[in-house]
Design a protein around this motif. Sequence first.
Motif, PDB file in Angstrom:
ATOM      1  N   ILE A   1      37.493  30.600  35.792  1.00  0.00           N
ATOM      2  CA  ILE A   1      37.491  31.807  36.624  1.00  0.00           C
ATOM      3  C   ILE A   1      38.657  31.764  37.612  1.00  0.00           C
ATOM      4  CG2 ILE A   1      36.124  33.185  38.248  1.00  0.00           C
ATOM      5  CD1 ILE A   1      34.955  32.976  35.383  1.00  0.00           C
TER       6      ILE A   1
ATOM      7  N   ILE B   1      23.560  30.223  35.479  1.00  0.00           N
ATOM      8  CA  ILE B   1      24.406  30.174  34.292  1.00  0.00           C
ATOM      9  C   ILE B   1      24.156  28.878  33.532  1.00  0.00           C
ATOM     10  CG2 ILE B   1      26.789  30.293  33.487  1.00  0.00           C
ATOM     11  CD1 ILE B   1      27.223  31.696  36.315  1.00  0.00           C
TER      12      ILE B   1
ATOM     13  N   LEU C   1      28.274  30.748  27.209  1.00  0.00           N
ATOM     14  CA  LEU C   1      27.323  30.599  28.311  1.00  0.00           C
ATOM     15  C   LEU C   1      26.220  31.638  28.207  1.00  0.00           C
ATOM     16  CD1 LEU C   1      29.832  30.310  31.318  1.00  0.00           C
ATOM     17  CD2 LEU C   1      28.724  28.421  30.084  1.00  0.00           C
TER      18      LEU C   1
ATOM     19  N   HIS D   1      34.477  39.086  28.726  1.00  0.00           N
ATOM     20  CA  HIS D   1      33.694  37.906  28.326  1.00  0.00           C
ATOM     21  C   HIS D   1      32.401  38.287  27.607  1.00  0.00           C
ATOM     22  CE1 HIS D   1      30.792  37.423  32.057  1.00  0.00           C
ATOM     23  NE2 HIS D   1      30.867  38.671  31.673  1.00  0.00           N
TER      24      HIS D   1
ATOM     25  N   LEU E   1      34.791  30.780  30.516  1.00  0.00           N
ATOM     26  CA  LEU E   1      36.204  30.852  30.916  1.00  0.00           C
ATOM     27  C   LEU E   1      36.444  30.172  32.246  1.00  0.00           C
ATOM     28  CD1 LEU E   1      36.266  34.460  29.798  1.00  0.00           C
ATOM     29  CD2 LEU E   1      38.072  32.919  29.075  1.00  0.00           C
TER      30      LEU E   1
ATOM     31  N   ASP F   1      31.592  34.563  26.858  1.00  0.00           N
ATOM     32  CA  ASP F   1      32.600  33.515  26.636  1.00  0.00           C
ATOM     33  C   ASP F   1      32.755  32.703  27.907  1.00  0.00           C
ATOM     34  OD1 ASP F   1      33.407  33.990  24.021  1.00  0.00           O
ATOM     35  OD2 ASP F   1      34.818  35.561  24.627  1.00  0.00           O
TER      36      ASP F   1
ATOM     37  N   ASP G   1      32.064  38.237  34.597  1.00  0.00           N
ATOM     38  CA  ASP G   1      31.045  38.495  35.617  1.00  0.00           C
ATOM     39  C   ASP G   1      30.269  39.782  35.314  1.00  0.00           C
ATOM     40  OD1 ASP G   1      30.108  37.117  37.981  1.00  0.00           O
ATOM     41  OD2 ASP G   1      30.701  38.874  39.114  1.00  0.00           O
TER      42      ASP G   1
ATOM     43  N   GLY H   1      24.631  31.214  41.379  1.00  0.00           N
ATOM     44  CA  GLY H   1      25.230  32.062  42.414  1.00  0.00           C
ATOM     45  C   GLY H   1      24.143  32.658  43.282  1.00  0.00           C
ATOM     46  N   LYS H   2      24.469  33.710  43.993  1.00  0.00           N
ATOM     47  CA  LYS H   2      23.473  34.356  44.835  1.00  0.00           C
ATOM     48  C   LYS H   2      22.404  35.010  43.976  1.00  0.00           C
ATOM     49  CE  LYS H   2      26.617  36.528  47.621  1.00  0.00           C
ATOM     50  NZ  LYS H   2      27.834  35.694  47.654  1.00  0.00           N
ATOM     51  N   VAL H   3      22.820  35.485  42.815  1.00  0.00           N
ATOM     52  CA  VAL H   3      21.902  36.259  41.969  1.00  0.00           C
ATOM     53  C   VAL H   3      21.710  35.628  40.583  1.00  0.00           C
ATOM     54  CG1 VAL H   3      21.685  38.495  40.769  1.00  0.00           C
ATOM     55  CG2 VAL H   3      22.351  38.426  43.178  1.00  0.00           C
ATOM     56  N   ARG H   4      22.759  34.996  40.066  1.00  0.00           N
ATOM     57  CA  ARG H   4      22.703  34.531  38.672  1.00  0.00           C
ATOM     58  C   ARG H   4      22.536  33.033  38.509  1.00  0.00           C
ATOM     59  NH1 ARG H   4      25.312  38.829  39.210  1.00  0.00           N
ATOM     60  NH2 ARG H   4      24.669  40.540  37.890  1.00  0.00           N
TER      61      ARG H   4
ATOM     62  N   GLU I   1      35.814  40.319  38.627  1.00  0.00           N
ATOM     63  CA  GLU I   1      36.322  38.952  38.540  1.00  0.00           C
ATOM     64  C   GLU I   1      36.980  38.787  37.173  1.00  0.00           C
ATOM     65  OE1 GLU I   1      34.044  35.594  39.896  1.00  0.00           O
ATOM     66  OE2 GLU I   1      32.757  36.895  41.087  1.00  0.00           O
TER      67      GLU I   1
ATOM     68  N   LYS J   1      37.825  33.922  46.852  1.00  0.00           N
ATOM     69  CA  LYS J   1      36.476  33.741  46.324  1.00  0.00           C
ATOM     70  C   LYS J   1      35.907  32.497  46.997  1.00  0.00           C
ATOM     71  CE  LYS J   1      34.550  32.981  41.817  1.00  0.00           C
ATOM     72  NZ  LYS J   1      33.180  33.317  42.158  1.00  0.00           N
TER      73      LYS J   1
HETATM   74  P1  ATP Z   1      29.909  33.559  43.684  1.00  0.00           P
HETATM   75  O1  ATP Z   1      30.748  34.215  42.641  1.00  0.00           O
HETATM   76  O2  ATP Z   1      30.679  33.259  44.921  1.00  0.00           O
HETATM   77  O3  ATP Z   1      29.092  32.409  43.178  1.00  0.00           O
HETATM   78  P2  ATP Z   1      27.788  35.350  43.467  1.00  0.00           P
HETATM   79  O4  ATP Z   1      26.727  34.945  44.352  1.00  0.00           O
HETATM   80  O5  ATP Z   1      28.136  36.784  43.334  1.00  0.00           O
HETATM   81  O6  ATP Z   1      28.974  34.649  44.101  1.00  0.00           O
HETATM   82  P3  ATP Z   1      26.493  35.334  40.935  1.00  0.00           P
HETATM   83  O7  ATP Z   1      26.807  36.745  40.601  1.00  0.00           O
HETATM   84  O8  ATP Z   1      25.113  35.008  41.315  1.00  0.00           O
HETATM   85  O9  ATP Z   1      27.547  34.779  41.998  1.00  0.00           O
HETATM   86  O10 ATP Z   1      26.899  34.375  39.737  1.00  0.00           O
HETATM   87  C1  ATP Z   1      27.972  34.617  38.914  1.00  0.00           C
HETATM   88  C2  ATP Z   1      28.940  33.438  38.897  1.00  0.00           C
HETATM   89  O11 ATP Z   1      29.381  33.193  37.562  1.00  0.00           O
HETATM   90  C3  ATP Z   1      30.190  33.683  39.712  1.00  0.00           C
HETATM   91  O12 ATP Z   1      30.520  32.508  40.417  1.00  0.00           O
HETATM   92  C4  ATP Z   1      31.255  33.985  38.671  1.00  0.00           C
HETATM   93  O13 ATP Z   1      32.537  33.634  39.088  1.00  0.00           O
HETATM   94  C5  ATP Z   1      30.796  33.128  37.508  1.00  0.00           C
HETATM   95  N1  ATP Z   1      31.183  33.644  36.173  1.00  0.00           N
HETATM   96  C6  ATP Z   1      31.189  34.920  35.762  1.00  0.00           C
HETATM   97  N2  ATP Z   1      31.571  35.035  34.463  1.00  0.00           N
HETATM   98  C7  ATP Z   1      31.826  33.782  34.017  1.00  0.00           C
HETATM   99  C8  ATP Z   1      32.298  33.228  32.765  1.00  0.00           C
HETATM  100  N3  ATP Z   1      32.559  34.010  31.715  1.00  0.00           N
HETATM  101  N4  ATP Z   1      32.486  31.876  32.677  1.00  0.00           N
HETATM  102  C9  ATP Z   1      32.222  31.086  33.752  1.00  0.00           C
HETATM  103  N5  ATP Z   1      31.769  31.542  34.959  1.00  0.00           N
HETATM  104  C10 ATP Z   1      31.575  32.870  35.105  1.00  0.00           C
END
Ligand code: ATP
Length: 326
Positions: free
Chosen positions: A132, A28, A36, A101, A130, A128, A251, A23-26, A237, A182
């Motif tokens: 989304i 996974i 995860l 989660h 999941l 966990d 999230d 993502g922008k910050v994370r 989320e 989203k």
């Molecule tokens: P985006 O959600 O559009 O990617 P973001 O840049 O805010 O934007 P990050 O915060 O960098 O994203 O990354 C987190 C991502 O992981 C999100 O896409 C979120 O929907 C997803 N996510 C969060 N929790 C889980 C989970 N338990 N299982 C799978 N995916 C998850």
Amino acid sequence: MASSTAITKIDLGADGFKKIASGKVREIFEIDSQTLLFVATDRISAYDVILDNEQFGGFLEVANPQNGDHQGIPQKGALLTQLSAHWFKRIASWLPDLRTHFLSTTLPPDLPTSLPFQQLQNRSMLVDRLRILPLESIVRGYITGSAWAEYIKSGTVHGIPMPKGLRESERLEKPIWTPSTKAEVGGKDENISPDAARELIGEAVARRVEEASLAIYEKAHAYAAERGIIIADTKFEFGGDVETGEVVLVDEVLTPDSSRFWPADQYEVGRSQVSYDKQYLRDWLTSSGLKGKEGVNMPEEVVAETGKKYREAYEKLTDSKWSNTA
Ligand code: ATP
Ligand code: MG
């Protein structure tokens, strides 16, 4: 790892871990089919614009201190993870029926020793895995940002008719649920009405998401207010457990990246409020004509001041001193 080094990219491919999303910050990674590793980097986004678009788009990335580059905020990822963990524990005690989660911030002992443990510790959460829900579950307690812009134009917020005569940043009589779509990485989320959200994810699931979001917001708002911080709005989320149909909070939660935090002692109705954390970055981007430009390096001072604000929010909200060995 020097604490002044920002970690803006993490790849565990060589250690046998598949990256399932970025993502922008994370970043996974897959631990197993149900679990995860949810890792927060030190990347920071501002103004929803592409500052460095090499791979991710829309945010600052890549720290190269040898070159004097400052494209992340050192320790920000760890702080976001620890703050989220703090809230997950609070939420579990406030709303014991709501599944989340969150599993742990401790890395499992059986991970391969080749992993960069030092870089992962503190900034990682086991969660966990999941599916989304395709929805950002926003709760607003105050009228600001895109909600204020819509209200001025049409007297509504996400299509919901609002009372006349509201002033900018005013507290709403009751917090409202104002979902958005989203968007894919690089896209822009779009505000939608609660009715449109119900259509998108189904009546029953939407009801559960709305109830849970409002309940968390109300508890967290009261908790933060006692500590000098107004949570003006925030974004949650949710995931769906395909087998049980259960709605699960996922999230990050209630961090400066997912919420508008306002310092309570500077709050004044009738104007826009100072953003708690990104104000230095935004002011600097605007004043130096770099807003929207690519490949921007922050000056050291902007990095330091921004880091300070994130720490201040953490310390106020957790009643504890920030320490990267938490
Ligand atoms: P985006 O959600 O559009 O990617 P973001 O840049 O805010 O934007 P990050 O915060 O960098 O994203 O990354 C987190 C991502 O992981 C999100 O896409 C979120 O929907 C997803 N996510 C969060 N929790 C889980 C989970 N338990 N299982 C799978 N995916 C998850
Ligand atoms: Mg996110």
